[in-house]
Design a protein around this motif. Structure first.
Motif, PDB file in Angstrom:
ATOM      1  N   THR A   3      -4.942   1.124  -4.756  1.00  0.00           N
ATOM      2  CA  THR A   3      -3.691   1.151  -4.121  1.00  0.00           C
ATOM      3  C   THR A   3      -3.844   0.932  -2.657  1.00  0.00           C
ATOM      4  O   THR A   3      -2.830   0.531  -1.883  1.00  0.00           O
ATOM      5  N   VAL A   4      -4.901   0.929  -2.008  1.00  0.00           N
ATOM      6  CA  VAL A   4      -5.456   0.874  -0.588  1.00  0.00           C
ATOM      7  C   VAL A   4      -4.999  -0.741  -0.447  1.00  0.00           C
ATOM      8  O   VAL A   4      -4.262  -1.412   0.481  1.00  0.00           O
ATOM      9  N   LEU A   5      -5.582  -1.471  -1.183  1.00  0.00           N
ATOM     10  CA  LEU A   5      -5.492  -3.083  -1.350  1.00  0.00           C
ATOM     11  C   LEU A   5      -4.150  -3.563  -1.516  1.00  0.00           C
ATOM     12  O   LEU A   5      -3.549  -4.386  -0.873  1.00  0.00           O
ATOM     13  N   ARG A  10       0.950  -5.452   0.815  1.00  0.00           N
ATOM     14  CA  ARG A  10       2.471  -5.207   0.917  1.00  0.00           C
ATOM     15  C   ARG A  10       2.838  -5.388   2.567  1.00  0.00           C
ATOM     16  O   ARG A  10       3.597  -5.748   2.960  1.00  0.00           O
ATOM     17  N   ARG A  11       1.870  -4.610   3.127  1.00  0.00           N
ATOM     18  CA  ARG A  11       2.276  -4.481   4.771  1.00  0.00           C
ATOM     19  C   ARG A  11       2.068  -5.928   5.320  1.00  0.00           C
ATOM     20  O   ARG A  11       2.740  -6.280   6.235  1.00  0.00           O
TER      21      ARG A  11
END
Length: 102
Positions: A3-5, A10-11
């Motif tokens: 999820t961090v990736l 996405r950012r």
């Protein structure tokens, strides 16, 4: 970890980049579908096949999809080519690139 990736990607992409990435992948898949298997009836594609063969158009779809996908990772303002290739039909891009036909 996963999820961090995804959050970082996405950012980095933002809303504009996500649209360009989805549109680019769609165009690539559309072009590859014409390369892998010929459509059963090409009567509806007669307007395009009058200019070039279907394989040429498939490669043009793929190139436009790649340009759109790559532009997803560019900064705002530099992604103009991505929106042009995403929104313009490839036959109009092809006509501008190689004159009237291929």
């Amino acid at each position: 970890m996963k999820t961090v990736l995804l959050r970082q990607v996405r950012r980095r992409l933002g809303r504009r980049g996500i649209y360009l990435l989805i549109a680019g992948v769609g165009k690539i898949c559309w072009g590859v579908s014409f390369l892998v298997q010929d459509p059963p009836g090409v009567e509806g594609l007669k307007l395009l096949t009058d200019f070039c063969g279907l394989r040429h158009w498939a490669w043009l779809w793929i190139v436009c999809g790649l340009a759109t996908s790559v532009a997803a990772f560019l900064r705002i303002g530099r992604d103009r080519i991505g929106f042009i290739t995403a929104l313009a039909p490839p036959h109009s891009v092809g006509n501008r690139l190689c004159g009237r036909g291929c």
